[in-house]
Design an enzyme around this catalytic site. Structure first.
Site, PDB file in Angstrom:
ATOM      1  N   HIS A  87       0.879  -1.188   0.000  1.00 22.62           N
ATOM      2  CA  HIS A  87       0.000   0.000   0.000  1.00 22.62           C
ATOM      3  C   HIS A  87       0.913   1.233   0.000  1.00 22.62           C
ATOM      4  CE1 HIS A  87      -3.478   2.397   0.650  1.00 22.62           C
ATOM      5  NE2 HIS A  87      -3.831   2.043   1.875  1.00 22.62           N
ATOM      6  N   HIS A 134      -2.407  -2.519  -9.531  1.00 25.41           N
ATOM      7  CA  HIS A 134      -3.371  -1.906  -8.625  1.00 25.41           C
ATOM      8  C   HIS A 134      -4.614  -2.769  -8.581  1.00 25.41           C
ATOM      9  CE1 HIS A 134      -5.884   1.101  -6.691  1.00 25.41           C
ATOM     10  NE2 HIS A 134      -4.762   1.689  -6.346  1.00 25.41           N
ATOM     11  N   ASP A 164       2.761   5.330  -6.842  1.00 25.94           N
ATOM     12  CA  ASP A 164       4.004   5.222  -6.080  1.00 25.94           C
ATOM     13  C   ASP A 164       5.237   5.036  -6.954  1.00 25.94           C
ATOM     14  OD1 ASP A 164       3.035   5.485  -3.462  1.00 25.94           O
ATOM     15  OD2 ASP A 164       2.221   3.467  -3.543  1.00 25.94           O
TER      16      ASP A 164
HETATM   17  N1  CMC Z   1       4.721  -7.304  -9.970  1.00 28.04           N
HETATM   18  C1  CMC Z   1       4.599  -8.546 -10.512  1.00 28.04           C
HETATM   19  N2  CMC Z   1       3.437  -9.207 -10.595  1.00 28.04           N
HETATM   20  C2  CMC Z   1       2.344  -8.599 -10.100  1.00 28.04           C
HETATM   21  C3  CMC Z   1       2.393  -7.315  -9.530  1.00 28.04           C
HETATM   22  C4  CMC Z   1       3.634  -6.676  -9.480  1.00 28.04           C
HETATM   23  N3  CMC Z   1       3.748  -5.445  -8.944  1.00 28.04           N
HETATM   24  N4  CMC Z   1       1.156  -6.963  -9.109  1.00 28.04           N
HETATM   25  C5  CMC Z   1       0.367  -7.980  -9.423  1.00 28.04           C
HETATM   26  N5  CMC Z   1       1.073  -8.975 -10.022  1.00 28.04           N
HETATM   27  C6  CMC Z   1       0.540 -10.232 -10.572  1.00 28.04           C
HETATM   28  C7  CMC Z   1       0.261 -11.246  -9.475  1.00 28.04           C
HETATM   29  O1  CMC Z   1       1.369 -12.076  -9.233  1.00 28.04           O
HETATM   30  C8  CMC Z   1      -0.912 -11.987 -10.068  1.00 28.04           C
HETATM   31  O2  CMC Z   1      -0.422 -12.864 -11.049  1.00 28.04           O
HETATM   32  P1  CMC Z   1      -1.122 -14.317 -11.260  1.00 28.04           P
HETATM   33  O3  CMC Z   1      -2.514 -14.005 -11.739  1.00 28.04           O
HETATM   34  O4  CMC Z   1      -0.267 -15.015 -12.246  1.00 28.04           O
HETATM   35  O5  CMC Z   1      -1.121 -14.978  -9.909  1.00 28.04           O
HETATM   36  C9  CMC Z   1      -1.708 -10.898 -10.815  1.00 28.04           C
HETATM   37  O6  CMC Z   1      -0.709  -9.928 -11.169  1.00 28.04           O
HETATM   38  C10 CMC Z   1      -2.807 -10.254  -9.969  1.00 28.04           C
HETATM   39  O7  CMC Z   1      -2.210  -9.788  -8.775  1.00 28.04           O
HETATM   40  P2  CMC Z   1      -2.941  -9.728  -7.373  1.00 28.04           P
HETATM   41  O8  CMC Z   1      -1.933  -9.825  -6.288  1.00 28.04           O
HETATM   42  O9  CMC Z   1      -4.073 -10.719  -7.346  1.00 28.04           O
HETATM   43  O10 CMC Z   1      -3.574  -8.288  -7.450  1.00 28.04           O
HETATM   44  P3  CMC Z   1      -4.163  -7.484  -6.234  1.00 28.04           P
HETATM   45  O11 CMC Z   1      -5.246  -6.650  -6.774  1.00 28.04           O
HETATM   46  O12 CMC Z   1      -4.521  -8.388  -5.099  1.00 28.04           O
HETATM   47  O13 CMC Z   1      -2.932  -6.601  -5.734  1.00 28.04           O
HETATM   48  C11 CMC Z   1      -1.391  -4.820  -5.536  1.00 28.04           C
HETATM   49  C12 CMC Z   1      -2.792  -5.241  -6.029  1.00 28.04           C
HETATM   50  C13 CMC Z   1      -1.288  -3.299  -5.631  1.00 28.04           C
HETATM   51  C14 CMC Z   1      -1.241  -5.212  -4.060  1.00 28.04           C
HETATM   52  C15 CMC Z   1      -0.311  -5.511  -6.398  1.00 28.04           C
HETATM   53  O14 CMC Z   1      -0.454  -5.122  -7.763  1.00 28.04           O
HETATM   54  C16 CMC Z   1       1.099  -5.214  -5.910  1.00 28.04           C
HETATM   55  O15 CMC Z   1       1.587  -5.903  -5.020  1.00 28.04           O
HETATM   56  N6  CMC Z   1       1.791  -4.165  -6.478  1.00 28.04           N
HETATM   57  C17 CMC Z   1       3.103  -3.786  -5.986  1.00 28.04           C
HETATM   58  C18 CMC Z   1       2.952  -2.922  -4.745  1.00 28.04           C
HETATM   59  C19 CMC Z   1       2.489  -1.521  -5.071  1.00 28.04           C
HETATM   60  O16 CMC Z   1       3.014  -0.871  -5.979  1.00 28.04           O
HETATM   61  N7  CMC Z   1       1.521  -1.033  -4.287  1.00 28.04           N
HETATM   62  C20 CMC Z   1       1.011   0.336  -4.416  1.00 28.04           C
HETATM   63  C21 CMC Z   1      -0.417   0.375  -4.878  1.00 28.04           C
HETATM   64  S1  CMC Z   1      -0.908   2.058  -5.360  1.00 28.04           S
HETATM   65  C22 CMC Z   1      -0.822   2.990  -3.925  1.00 28.04           C
HETATM   66  C23 CMC Z   1      -1.912   2.687  -2.983  1.00 28.04           C
HETATM   67  O17 CMC Z   1      -2.990   3.260  -3.153  1.00 28.04           O
HETATM   68  O18 CMC Z   1      -1.693   1.880  -2.083  1.00 28.04           O
END
Ligand code: CMC
Length: 428
Positions: free
Chosen positions: A267, A306, A362
């Site tokens: 986050h 995201h 970010d």
């Molecule tokens: N790098 C590599 N793979 C990713 C990433 C990433 N940053 N984000 C998602 N994925 C992949 C994930 O492995 C999954 O793949 P598969 O379907 O093969 O298992 C797919 O994409 C869907 O990911 P998810 O974890 O189910 O998606 P989510 O909606 O639960 O998570 C997130 C959203 C923001 C937590 C995630 O994209 C992430 O960890 N990003 C990196 C951290 C980040 O930049 N966070 C800041 C968010 S914006 C600021 C805020 O408002 O917080």
């Protein structure tokens, strides 16, 4: 006649009709779906709440597929271009943009609350020299509840607004104190003839008797960044704010919890993680290897992806432009080249394209914070300062919501049942 949804339970062959309101069905309407009369009834299962609306809200609108973000109906691009942060704070909390006299009154009233009790200063001084700024912020925000016990009167609208003003005004002071503590420098008291962002820079960077005049381009950049981070509807930390406040806890305790949720690297801690990632990559030539490891699940590409945006995060577009303006004053951050190349490679890579992973807010913000002279440990704090307004707007809305109830999700229990106690000497 409301729209309805007809559900057939293939276990029993029975058919149920549930109302559709605002494109949603009420989870409670599913309870009537049972096999036996004494069954609990059907629930929905949604870990991480990926498809569950926890409330109705009129604060922030996001269309993640189209990359649209609006506060109270105003596009983020227009607010970032025309407003300062305090004007947007007013909008988020009151629902309307202020007229000139309302804005003057609002900014004056925030200035009345910028100081913190001297005991808070002493409390901050007791942290270790290398304490993380976010840990210091979270705990001192929680401490504020002990200074304002009247904040417990959460059903009084007038009292709530006083606490909201206090928090918006004091969080930058606590943030700056945390930074000064980490530097071993004396704390600067707030200077109330300055704007919100100017005052913050003053509290951060003013040294001894030297006059300090923050660079106008940096002040403006900070206003823009604060506007972009001010609210983002029911994200992890806003949901925590609402969850804690739903038990009618005071706003300081609730906001400390929200800030703790923000701290995580998935986050608001992502901006810190991005900078650390760019440093680890170190050189453009190392990017392909790093990206390959992201695809293998060794680590995530921080600042990418995201839950809601399946398109370019509109905030990231503005931050990128803002970075250009800042670098004109501070000089180009050498990590920018790595970030730009990383973005280019990722946006062309099938793994990221298929999963609709785009840069989020970010990805570039940390480069600006670093150029301004902030250590990485301050980055999540820089997110928490403006998000304080969003948390408070969500809190205010919750407290006025007729449908408000204490948050208490259900579970699907899959563990053991009805086991007889075994004395310790008979356990295997
Ligand atoms: N790098 C590599 N793979 C990713 C990433 C990433 N940053 N984000 C998602 N994925 C992949 C994930 O492995 C999954 O793949 P598969 O379907 O093969 O298992 C797919 O994409 C869907 O990911 P998810 O974890 O189910 O998606 P989510 O909606 O639960 O998570 C997130 C959203 C923001 C937590 C995630 O994209 C992430 O960890 N990003 C990196 C951290 C980040 O930049 N966070 C800041 C968010 S914006 C600021 C805020 O408002 O917080």
């Amino acid at each position: 006649m409301p729209d309805t949804l007809t559900i057939t339970d293939n276990r029993t062959g029975k058919t149920y009709e549930v109302d559709i309101t605002n494109e949603t069905i009420s989870a409670m309407d599913l309870r009537k779906i049972k096999v036996h009369d004494d069954d609990f009834g059907m629930m929905t299962y949604d870990p991480g709440y990926t498809n569950t609306a926890s409330c109705s809200s009129s604060v922030t609108y996001i269309d993640g597929d189209k990359g649209i973000l609006e506060y109270r109906g105003y596009p983020i691009e227009q607010l970032a271009e025309h407003c300062d942060f305090q004007e947007v704070a007013y909008l988020l909390l009151h629902g309307e943009l202020p007229n000139a006299s309302q804005l003057a009154e609002w900014t004056d009233s925030l200035k009345m609350h910028t100081m913190v009790h001297e005991n808070i200063k002493e409390q901050m001084a007791s942290f270790r020299y290398d304490a993380h700024a976010m840990g210091m912020l979270i705990s001192t925000v929680a401490s504020l509840s002990t200074f304002y016990p009247e904040a417990k009167k959460v059903h009084c609208a007038e009292n709530r607004m006083i606490q909201a003003k206090r928090l918006i005004a004091k969080v930058p002071t606590l943030a700056a104190y945390a930074y000064r503590h980490s530097q071993g420098h004396p704390y600067n008291y707030p200077k109330n003839n300055l704007s919100y962002t100017e005052n913050f820079l003053h509290m951060m960077f003013k040294m001894s008797d030297n006059p300090y005049k923050p660079e106008p381009a940096l002040v403006r950049a900070l206003d823009v960044l604060f506007i972009l981070h001010a609210d983002h509807e029911q994200n992890c930390s806003a949901s925590v704010m609402r969850a804690i406040a739903s038990s009618e806890a005071d706003p300081y305790s609730a906001l400390a919890g929200a800030a703790a949720a923000l701290y995580g690297p998935l986050h608001g801690g992502a901006n810190e993680a991005v900078l650390n990632m760019l440093r680890t990559i170190g050189d453009v030539k190392n990017i392909p290897d790093y990206v390959a490891k992201c695809k293998d699940g060794v680590h995530r590409l921080m600042g990418f992806g995201h839950r809601v945006y399946k398109n370019y995060d509109p905030r990231a577009t503005i931050v990128k432009k803002c970075a250009d303006d800042v670098f004109k004053v501070t000089g180009r951050n050498p990590l920018l080249d790595i970030a730009l190349e990383l973005e280019k490679i990722a946006l062309e890579d099938e793994y990221f394209v298929k999963r609709k992973l785009y840069p989020n807010v970010d990805f570039y913000s940390g480069l600006i914070y670093q150029a301004i002279g902030l250590p990485v440990t301050m980055f999540p704090v820089m997110f928490a300062i403006p998000r304080t307004v969003g948390w408070l707007a969500q809190w205010q809305e919750l407290m006025e919501d007729d449908e408000r109830r204490i948050q208490r999700p259900r579970q699907v229990y899959l563990g053991e049942r009805k086991r007889d106690f075994v004395p310790i000497d008979q356990r295997g």
